[in-house]
Design an enzyme around this catalytic site. Structure first.
Site, PDB file in Angstrom:
ATOM      1  N   LEU A   1      -7.159  15.905  11.790  1.00  0.00           N
ATOM      2  CA  LEU A   1      -7.083  15.337  10.432  1.00  0.00           C
ATOM      3  C   LEU A   1      -8.351  15.582   9.622  1.00  0.00           C
ATOM      4  CD1 LEU A   1      -5.257  11.913  11.161  1.00  0.00           C
ATOM      5  CD2 LEU A   1      -4.253  14.123  10.587  1.00  0.00           C
TER       6      LEU A   1
ATOM      7  N   SER B   1      -7.279  36.841   9.011  1.00  0.00           N
ATOM      8  CA  SER B   1      -7.389  36.874   7.553  1.00  0.00           C
ATOM      9  C   SER B   1      -7.728  38.273   7.067  1.00  0.00           C
ATOM     10  CB  SER B   1      -8.509  35.908   7.157  1.00  0.00           C
ATOM     11  OG  SER B   1      -8.899  36.107   5.829  1.00  0.00           O
TER      12      SER B   1
ATOM     13  N   THR C   1      -9.865  38.776   5.160  1.00  0.00           N
ATOM     14  CA  THR C   1     -11.316  38.768   5.003  1.00  0.00           C
ATOM     15  C   THR C   1     -11.995  39.725   6.001  1.00  0.00           C
ATOM     16  OG1 THR C   1     -13.245  37.321   4.779  1.00  0.00           O
ATOM     17  CG2 THR C   1     -11.768  36.779   6.543  1.00  0.00           C
TER      18      THR C   1
ATOM     19  N   TYR D   1     -17.754  32.031   7.913  1.00  0.00           N
ATOM     20  CA  TYR D   1     -16.302  31.845   8.107  1.00  0.00           C
ATOM     21  C   TYR D   1     -15.646  33.174   8.479  1.00  0.00           C
ATOM     22  CZ  TYR D   1     -11.369  31.679   7.041  1.00  0.00           C
ATOM     23  OH  TYR D   1     -10.007  31.830   7.132  1.00  0.00           O
TER      24      TYR D   1
ATOM     25  N   LYS E   1     -13.641  34.714  12.148  1.00  0.00           N
ATOM     26  CA  LYS E   1     -12.334  35.374  12.310  1.00  0.00           C
ATOM     27  C   LYS E   1     -12.510  36.682  13.086  1.00  0.00           C
ATOM     28  CE  LYS E   1      -9.847  32.253  10.407  1.00  0.00           C
ATOM     29  NZ  LYS E   1      -8.996  31.412  11.253  1.00  0.00           N
TER      30      LYS E   1
ATOM     31  N   PHE F   1      -3.009  37.494   3.810  1.00  0.00           N
ATOM     32  CA  PHE F   1      -3.689  37.803   2.556  1.00  0.00           C
ATOM     33  C   PHE F   1      -3.878  36.466   1.827  1.00  0.00           C
ATOM     34  CE2 PHE F   1      -4.700  42.296   2.505  1.00  0.00           C
ATOM     35  CZ  PHE F   1      -4.310  42.566   3.805  1.00  0.00           C
TER      36      PHE F   1
ATOM     37  N   LEU G   1      -7.834  29.858  -6.134  1.00  0.00           N
ATOM     38  CA  LEU G   1      -7.350  30.016  -7.503  1.00  0.00           C
ATOM     39  C   LEU G   1      -6.144  29.132  -7.854  1.00  0.00           C
ATOM     40  CD1 LEU G   1      -7.439  31.501 -10.212  1.00  0.00           C
ATOM     41  CD2 LEU G   1      -6.126  33.365  -9.167  1.00  0.00           C
TER      42      LEU G   1
HETATM   43  P1  NAD Z   1      -5.939  23.782   6.451  1.00  0.00           P
HETATM   44  O1  NAD Z   1      -7.334  23.291   6.413  1.00  0.00           O
HETATM   45  O2  NAD Z   1      -4.965  23.234   5.491  1.00  0.00           O
HETATM   46  O3  NAD Z   1      -5.348  23.554   7.919  1.00  0.00           O
HETATM   47  C1  NAD Z   1      -6.135  23.559   9.071  1.00  0.00           C
HETATM   48  C2  NAD Z   1      -5.794  22.307   9.865  1.00  0.00           C
HETATM   49  O4  NAD Z   1      -6.553  22.314  11.071  1.00  0.00           O
HETATM   50  C3  NAD Z   1      -6.139  21.021   9.122  1.00  0.00           C
HETATM   51  O5  NAD Z   1      -5.020  20.141   9.187  1.00  0.00           O
HETATM   52  C4  NAD Z   1      -7.321  20.451   9.892  1.00  0.00           C
HETATM   53  O6  NAD Z   1      -7.323  19.045   9.895  1.00  0.00           O
HETATM   54  C5  NAD Z   1      -7.096  21.031  11.273  1.00  0.00           C
HETATM   55  N1  NAD Z   1      -8.306  21.237  12.090  1.00  0.00           N
HETATM   56  C6  NAD Z   1      -9.456  21.851  11.738  1.00  0.00           C
HETATM   57  N2  NAD Z   1     -10.303  21.859  12.779  1.00  0.00           N
HETATM   58  C7  NAD Z   1      -9.671  21.249  13.814  1.00  0.00           C
HETATM   59  C8  NAD Z   1     -10.017  20.956  15.157  1.00  0.00           C
HETATM   60  N3  NAD Z   1     -11.213  21.263  15.656  1.00  0.00           N
HETATM   61  N4  NAD Z   1      -9.109  20.332  15.937  1.00  0.00           N
HETATM   62  C9  NAD Z   1      -7.896  19.977  15.459  1.00  0.00           C
HETATM   63  N5  NAD Z   1      -7.513  20.229  14.195  1.00  0.00           N
HETATM   64  C10 NAD Z   1      -8.395  20.864  13.391  1.00  0.00           C
HETATM   65  O7  NAD Z   1      -5.997  25.384   6.369  1.00  0.00           O
HETATM   66  P2  NAD Z   1      -4.838  26.435   6.171  1.00  0.00           P
HETATM   67  O8  NAD Z   1      -4.994  27.031   4.829  1.00  0.00           O
HETATM   68  O9  NAD Z   1      -3.546  25.876   6.566  1.00  0.00           O
HETATM   69  O10 NAD Z   1      -5.302  27.541   7.201  1.00  0.00           O
HETATM   70  C11 NAD Z   1      -4.771  27.621   8.497  1.00  0.00           C
HETATM   71  C12 NAD Z   1      -5.421  28.782   9.237  1.00  0.00           C
HETATM   72  O11 NAD Z   1      -5.186  29.979   8.512  1.00  0.00           O
HETATM   73  C13 NAD Z   1      -6.932  28.670   9.382  1.00  0.00           C
HETATM   74  O12 NAD Z   1      -7.288  29.192  10.641  1.00  0.00           O
HETATM   75  C14 NAD Z   1      -7.452  29.548   8.273  1.00  0.00           C
HETATM   76  O13 NAD Z   1      -8.720  30.052   8.570  1.00  0.00           O
HETATM   77  C15 NAD Z   1      -6.405  30.642   8.264  1.00  0.00           C
HETATM   78  N6  NAD Z   1      -6.307  31.370   6.981  1.00  0.00           N
HETATM   79  C16 NAD Z   1      -6.109  30.662   5.829  1.00  0.00           C
HETATM   80  C17 NAD Z   1      -6.026  31.333   4.621  1.00  0.00           C
HETATM   81  C18 NAD Z   1      -5.870  30.588   3.323  1.00  0.00           C
HETATM   82  O14 NAD Z   1      -6.186  31.140   2.273  1.00  0.00           O
HETATM   83  N7  NAD Z   1      -5.394  29.353   3.325  1.00  0.00           N
HETATM   84  C19 NAD Z   1      -6.115  32.728   4.599  1.00  0.00           C
HETATM   85  C20 NAD Z   1      -6.286  33.420   5.792  1.00  0.00           C
HETATM   86  C21 NAD Z   1      -6.376  32.719   6.992  1.00  0.00           C
HETATM   87  C1  WQD Z   2      -8.706  34.507  -5.640  1.00  0.00           C
HETATM   88  C2  WQD Z   2      -9.177  35.193  -6.913  1.00  0.00           C
HETATM   89  C3  WQD Z   2     -11.477  34.749  -7.495  1.00  0.00           C
HETATM   90  C4  WQD Z   2     -10.975  30.496  -8.295  1.00  0.00           C
HETATM   91  C5  WQD Z   2     -10.431  33.292  -0.001  1.00  0.00           C
HETATM   92  C6  WQD Z   2     -11.246  33.564   1.222  1.00  0.00           C
HETATM   93  C7  WQD Z   2     -10.512  34.478   2.142  1.00  0.00           C
HETATM   94  C8  WQD Z   2      -9.123  33.951   2.442  1.00  0.00           C
HETATM   95  C9  WQD Z   2      -8.381  33.599   1.214  1.00  0.00           C
HETATM   96  C10 WQD Z   2      -9.152  32.670   4.467  1.00  0.00           C
HETATM   97  C11 WQD Z   2     -10.586  35.777  -6.788  1.00  0.00           C
HETATM   98  C12 WQD Z   2     -10.532  34.191  -8.525  1.00  0.00           C
HETATM   99  C13 WQD Z   2     -10.742  31.817  -7.950  1.00  0.00           C
HETATM  100  C14 WQD Z   2     -11.306  30.186  -9.646  1.00  0.00           C
HETATM  101  C15 WQD Z   2     -11.105  32.508 -10.209  1.00  0.00           C
HETATM  102  N1  WQD Z   2      -9.158  32.744   3.217  1.00  0.00           N
HETATM  103  N2  WQD Z   2     -10.817  32.805  -8.894  1.00  0.00           N
HETATM  104  N3  WQD Z   2     -11.348  31.208 -10.538  1.00  0.00           N
HETATM  105  O1  WQD Z   2     -11.530  34.712  -2.707  1.00  0.00           O
HETATM  106  O2  WQD Z   2      -9.413  36.027  -2.363  1.00  0.00           O
HETATM  107  O3  WQD Z   2     -10.165  34.513  -0.640  1.00  0.00           O
HETATM  108  O4  WQD Z   2      -9.173  32.730   0.404  1.00  0.00           O
HETATM  109  O5  WQD Z   2      -9.234  33.509   5.297  1.00  0.00           O
HETATM  110  O6  WQD Z   2     -11.263  34.590   3.307  1.00  0.00           O
HETATM  111  O7  WQD Z   2     -12.463  34.171   0.828  1.00  0.00           O
HETATM  112  O8  WQD Z   2      -9.275  33.556  -2.732  1.00  0.00           O
HETATM  113  O9  WQD Z   2      -8.236  31.846  -4.156  1.00  0.00           O
HETATM  114  O10 WQD Z   2     -10.751  31.816  -3.844  1.00  0.00           O
HETATM  115  O11 WQD Z   2      -9.709  33.607  -5.198  1.00  0.00           O
HETATM  116  O12 WQD Z   2     -11.171  33.380 -11.056  1.00  0.00           O
HETATM  117  O13 WQD Z   2     -11.554  29.024  -9.973  1.00  0.00           O
HETATM  118  O14 WQD Z   2      -9.264  34.207  -7.936  1.00  0.00           O
HETATM  119  O15 WQD Z   2     -12.594  35.327  -8.091  1.00  0.00           O
HETATM  120  O16 WQD Z   2     -10.602  36.957  -7.505  1.00  0.00           O
HETATM  121  P1  WQD Z   2     -10.185  34.778  -2.176  1.00  0.00           P
HETATM  122  P2  WQD Z   2      -9.505  32.597  -3.977  1.00  0.00           P
END
Ligand code: NAD
Ligand code: WQD
Length: 343
Positions: free
Chosen positions: A34, A126, A128, A151, A155, A180, A202
């Site tokens: 949580l 990711s 990333t 971060y 990954k 993505f 965003l």
């Molecule tokens: P989120 O923060 O909404 O979900 C992550 C969940 O994990 C949360 O509910 C948090 O409470 C739980 N958590 C964190 N550390 C924990 C721990 N040590 N033990 C138990 N629970 C834990 O994030 P999300 O956007 O749903 O992302 C999920 C996964 O996808 C992450 O690994 C994130 O890095 C990856 N990811 C997310 C994005 C994105 O843009 N959202 C993009 C690429 C990859």
């Molecule tokens: C998207 C676009 C900003 C906010 C991040 C992590 C990446 C991955 C996904 C986990 C960019 C622009 C944003 C704002 C804006 N997560 N922007 N005004 O940067 O692609 O990626 O989330 O793995 O690792 O870095 O996503 O949603 O932050 O931005 O103009 O207030 O929107 O510059 O071009 P990003 P984002």
């Protein structure tokens, strides 16, 4: 019924994936500490599927507690590992928190998998890991660039740890899904993203501005080498993304993998600029958005979008939902949060 452990299953992507797993006939056990989610997400999952998933408030970094989960829920066949800290900026400020949480959590799971006969792991990676790609759209064999944040580094390191472990451990297989930019919410508006504090991403920033929580959206830069000067990303609907996890689990459990560690890009294949997305949001919802162009955000990638053909062909998975419908779902979720008095 096959039992799947979902770490981070109350989070944004995890909760949508639990729904899809349950609707595909899997029994789900959620572990979540949580740290970035609310316990009532369990109720909302149940409201969508009519099935209450098992939930344990446990921290994945706690090996003993995790062992207890595997003992309590015998016969877990596979794991989807979402649990991680994910805020890029915070990871620069607090690198040890990120390395500890994201790496120790994975190490604990891997250690427990063979002890409890768990066949496979689906890991949340990711885009990333590609940094600023040299070739677009980016394919899975594009070079991994030096990480630009702790971060991002977690990954990359996690991917390497998984590869090394699978090599050393018969009977354990993995699928790495490189997401993505996930956006949107469940069409029921019962599940969605719950950003903590000021959103960094965003779409939550857009919806919070549209509803009046934020005064103005800053568009970070219009002087990039792109058609309209703003950055380009591949925005993937969260339910479409969740479905890829069910396919990955099916693939592991039915021995369909071509390699013991497989990697798939999970994106649409379409790059959209920030300004295009803002425009689409306004058209899809009819809500006027207050925004201004500001300077670039440090560390931003100029343009990245997926080549999703490997996932399309080998997984039989494809992004289906239009960006317009996805933005509308994000807006409905924001309205629902206001109705509930949450944000
Ligand atoms: P989120 O923060 O909404 O979900 C992550 C969940 O994990 C949360 O509910 C948090 O409470 C739980 N958590 C964190 N550390 C924990 C721990 N040590 N033990 C138990 N629970 C834990 O994030 P999300 O956007 O749903 O992302 C999920 C996964 O996808 C992450 O690994 C994130 O890095 C990856 N990811 C997310 C994005 C994105 O843009 N959202 C993009 C690429 C990859
Ligand atoms: C998207 C676009 C900003 C906010 C991040 C992590 C990446 C991955 C996904 C986990 C960019 C622009 C944003 C704002 C804006 N997560 N922007 N005004 O940067 O692609 O990626 O989330 O793995 O690792 O870095 O996503 O949603 O932050 O931005 O103009 O207030 O929107 O510059 O071009 P990003 P984002």
């Amino acid at each position: 019924m096959k039992r799947i452990l979902v770490t981070g299953g109350l989070g944004y992507i995890g909760s949508h994936s639990v729904v899809e797993l349950q609707q595909s006939g899997y029994e789900v056990v959620i572990v979540d500490n949580l740290s970035n989610s609310r316990a009532d997400v369990v109720d909302n999952i149940q409201a969508v599927t009519s099935v209450r998933p098992a939930f344990e408030k446990v921290d994945c970094t706690d090996l003993d507690a995790m062992e207890g989960v595997f003992k309590k829920y015998a016969g877990i066949e596979a794991i989807i590992h979402f649990a991680a800290s994910k805020a890029v900026g915070e990871s620069v400020q607090k690198p040890l928190l990120y390395y500890r949480n994201n790496i120790v959590s994975l190490l604990n799971l891997l250690e427990l998998m063979p002890r409890f006969g768990v066949k496979g792991l689906v890991f949340s990676s990711s885009c990333t890991v590609y940094g600023e790609p040299d070739v677009l759209p980016v394919t899975e064999d594009a070079p991994i660039k030096p990480a630009t944040s702790p971060y991002g580094n977690t990954k990359q390191i996690n991917e390497e740890i998984i590869r090394d472990f699978v090599k050393a451990q018969d009977g354990v297989n993995a699928i790495l899904l490189r997401y993505f930019n996930p956006i949107g919410a469940h069409p029921t508006a019962l599940l969605g993203e719950l950003p903590n504090g000021v959103p960094q991403n965003l779409v939550p920033y857009i919806t919070q501005t549209a509803i009046g929580i934020r005064e103005q959206l800053s568009v970070f830069g219009d002087d990039y080498d792109t058609p309209d000067g703003s950055c380009i990303r591949d925005y993937i609907n969260v339910v479409d993304l969740a479905k890829a996890h069910v396919i990955a689990i099916d693939r592991i459990l039915n021995d369909k993998q071509k390699e013991r560690v497989e990697v798939f890009n999970i994106g649409t294949g379409r790059g959209l600029s920030v300004l295009e997305l803002v425009d689409m949001f306004q058209k899809a919802t009819g809500v006027k958005l207050n925004y201004k162009i500001t300077g670039r955000r440090a560390g931003d990638i100029e343009k990245v979008w997926a080549d999703p053909r490997k996932a399309n062909e080998e997984l039989g998975w494809k992004a289906e939902t239009s960006v317009e419908d996805t933005l509308l779902s994000a807006w409905k979720w924001q309205l629902k949060l206001r109705e509930k008095g949450i944000q």
